[in-house]
Design an enzyme around this catalytic site. Sequence first.
Site, short mmCIF file in Angstrom:
data_model
loop_
_atom_site.label_atom_id
_atom_site.label_comp_id
_atom_site.label_asym_id
_atom_site.label_seq_id
_atom_site.Cartn_x
_atom_site.Cartn_y
_atom_site.Cartn_z
CG ASP A 34 -35.93 16.66 -27.36
OD1 ASP A 34 -34.71 16.60 -27.61
OD2 ASP A 34 -36.48 17.64 -26.81
CG HIS A 57 -35.14 21.24 -26.92
ND1 HIS A 57 -35.24 19.98 -27.49
CD2 HIS A 57 -34.36 21.97 -27.75
CE1 HIS A 57 -34.56 19.96 -28.62
NE2 HIS A 57 -34.01 21.15 -28.80
#
Length: 374
Positions: A189, A218
């Site tokens: 990310d 996530h």
Amino acid sequence: MDDYRTRAKRLPVPISTSINPSQSPHHLFSSFLLLNLTMVKAVVLGAAGGIGQPLALLLKTNPLVTELGLYDIVNTPGVAADLSHIATPAKVEGYLPPDDGLAKTLKGADVVIIPAGVPRKPGMTRDDLFKINAGIVHDLAVGIAATAPEAFVLVISNPVNSTVPIVAEVFKRRGKFNPKRLFGVTTLDVVRASTFVAEVNSDLSKSPEIVVPVVGGHSGVTIVPLLSQSSHPLPASSGTETLQALTKRIQFGGDEVVKAKDGTGSATLSMAYAGAEFAIKVIKALAGEKGLVAPSYVHLDADKEGGAVVKKEIGKELDYFSTNVQIGPNGVEKILPLGNLTDYEKQLIAAAVPELTASIEKGAAFQRTPTAKV
């Protein structure tokens, strides 16, 4: 047992000692190893898969890794043989399930990385993934708890928001749980955020320098990029629409890859890169390097003081949350606060909390189902 604490005593000089840049690449590896005599065994569980193979390659090429154990249900000996021809220090061994292959792979492991499981396909949610990957991660965690309970465990298998709690519950049941040694890998990310911010600024050459904190979890809306804290601000001309579009792209970057691969896979190469980047930071911490900070989805009891601050910032008693953590030779040293947030970022965190809560509960409850193997 010759664990990492014993091995660390073999470190005679700082790893920052300089190396002559005129040396050949192979000599560079040899010199680096002579300087850093800490023996580190890294293990990849799911090493024959789309993430596992490139991840294993990246670990093999890093001179800090001196042993590399590979495990999967198919093809692992071949992957190991292939990698073993690369002229770097790591000795590579690959095992399959028969004849206690998992235990053999894990013996003496310092860092265990889990990318095992099925990839996401078009139309598949992370909940769909959970139904398959939960059992895989659970059984691997049982093996780790039995053979390498002191190892750092880095979980890549999705959905990370749930699979990390699964591993924790396995370890708890066996009296082996140390929250400082369990990490959910959310580095992708941050990597995406760096790349996408560079694109918005029309300068990809800056992407390696750009740092954007990404917190929460996530998956989807649980991914919260703190763009207000980016090392490189968005262009002055950027408005609310640009901010929202960039946020959504970071949150759902995985969908972009799944769609582009047209049913043939998900984000494997970028995930392998991100997983290796995080794993090497952990390995550097084992080798004694100080001040290493990286984002990770961790149990907030890993640092009770820092975890309490994060809970206060998010306004919820969550057990797990992704934020920047300082890593040391024993794992999580400090959980760092989220810092100053904009109203928009507070809204994003508020939206993330309910989904995170449900995912954490689902992962923890998996251990309590009668059909779960223990």
